[in-house]
Enzyme design. Structure first.
Site, PDB file in Angstrom:
ATOM      1  CB  CYS A  52      -0.846  -0.428   1.363  1.00 23.01           C
ATOM      2  SG  CYS A  52      -1.969  -1.227   0.960  1.00 23.01           S
ATOM      3  NE  ARG A 129      -2.993  -4.921  -3.195  1.00 26.46           N
ATOM      4  CZ  ARG A 129      -2.444  -3.842  -2.086  1.00 26.46           C
ATOM      5  NH1 ARG A 129      -2.828  -2.681  -1.954  1.00 26.46           N
ATOM      6  NH2 ARG A 129      -1.683  -4.936  -1.007  1.00 26.46           N
TER       7      ARG A 129
HETATM    8  C1  BEZ Z   1       0.491  -4.679   1.448  1.00 23.81           C
HETATM    9  O1  BEZ Z   1       1.788  -4.733   2.107  1.00 23.81           O
HETATM   10  O2  BEZ Z   1       0.083  -3.282   1.522  1.00 23.81           O
HETATM   11  C2  BEZ Z   1      -0.396  -5.802   2.173  1.00 23.81           C
HETATM   12  C3  BEZ Z   1      -0.216  -6.800   2.356  1.00 23.81           C
HETATM   13  C4  BEZ Z   1      -1.353  -7.731   2.659  1.00 23.81           C
HETATM   14  C5  BEZ Z   1      -3.029  -7.375   3.362  1.00 23.81           C
HETATM   15  C6  BEZ Z   1      -2.897  -5.963   3.388  1.00 23.81           C
HETATM   16  C7  BEZ Z   1      -1.646  -5.332   2.830  1.00 23.81           C
END
Ligand code: BEZ
Length: 219
Positions: A52, A129
């Site tokens: 993110c 996402r």
């Molecule tokens: C992330 O790295 O942004 C992420 C990965 C898995 C679940 C939620 C966020």
């Protein structure tokens, strides 16, 4: 038998559902935010997570590009406003990148559910996402959903925005892998007279229904 709870999924061509939200830049009414400009509404699973952080700094780095394209950004996650503010500040301190666009604190999941961002097979508590490209009339023009473990592609988001804006302006379509500057697909003829005109034209043509033209020639 196990049942999967279903949530509303906004579709291409739907009017974007309106909502009020608390964001990192203050209270926001979506229909007012959208007025007269394109909007990219996008969700991320959680603040202070690696993928993110790469994605939202990617959006922040392209802020000037989106402004030039008359496009406002609006982020969202199911986190509190305090978490958002701390994360935005942390990213600014650590990377120098400042996320100026509003990020919705959707702690009650109201907006996430309205936009099909909560997909229980992936997570019951975090948004996937999602990307919604919404035109200045408030209509949803493009929807993307990505899972938790795959970050989005900024070039593809920019490409599809420009494709939509170009298509709206010139009433043309974009072929496979189109990028700005490439030839576009001219609308198929709708009358026999238009068919004869098409066949006599100098357009790059496979047949009358697949004809490409340079954009400067499009009226
Ligand atoms: C992330 O790295 O942004 C992420 C990965 C898995 C679940 C939620 C966020």
């Amino acid at each position: 038998m196990e049942t999967t709870q279903s949530f509303q999924m906004p579709r291409i061509g739907d009017m974007a559902p309106d909502f009020d939200a608390l964001t990192t830049t203050g209270k926001l009414k979506f229909s007012e935010y959208c007025k007269d400009s394109w909007v990219i509404l996008f969700s991320h699973p959680a603040d202070f997570t690696p993928v993110c952080t790469t994605e939202l700094t990617g959006f922040a780095n392209e802020q000037d590009y989106f402004t030039k394209k008359n496009t406002k950004l609006l982020g969202l996650s199911i986190d509190s406003i305090h978490s958002h503010i701390a994360w935005v500040n942390n990213v600014r301190e650590k990377t120098g990148v400042y996320m100026r666009f509003p990020i919705i604190a959707d702690i009650d999941m109201k907006v996430a559910k309205l936009y099909g961002m909560l997909q229980p097979g992936e997570s019951e508590t975090a948004a996937v996402r999602a990307v919604f490209i919404i035109d200045p009339k408030g209509m949803i023009r493009l929807v993307m959903y990505y899972p938790m473990n795959v970050g989005r592609n900024m070039e593809e988001i920019k490409r599809t925005l420009e494709a939509l804006q170009t298509s709206a302006k010139h009433s043309v379509s974009m072929p496979l892998n189109w990028v700005p500057g490439d030839k576009v697909i001219a609308p198929a003829p709708k009358t026999l007279e238009a068919l004869d005109e098409r066949l006599a034209s100098k357009l790059e043509m496979v047949d009358f229904y697949l004809a490409k033209k340079a954009l400067e020639n499009v009226n």
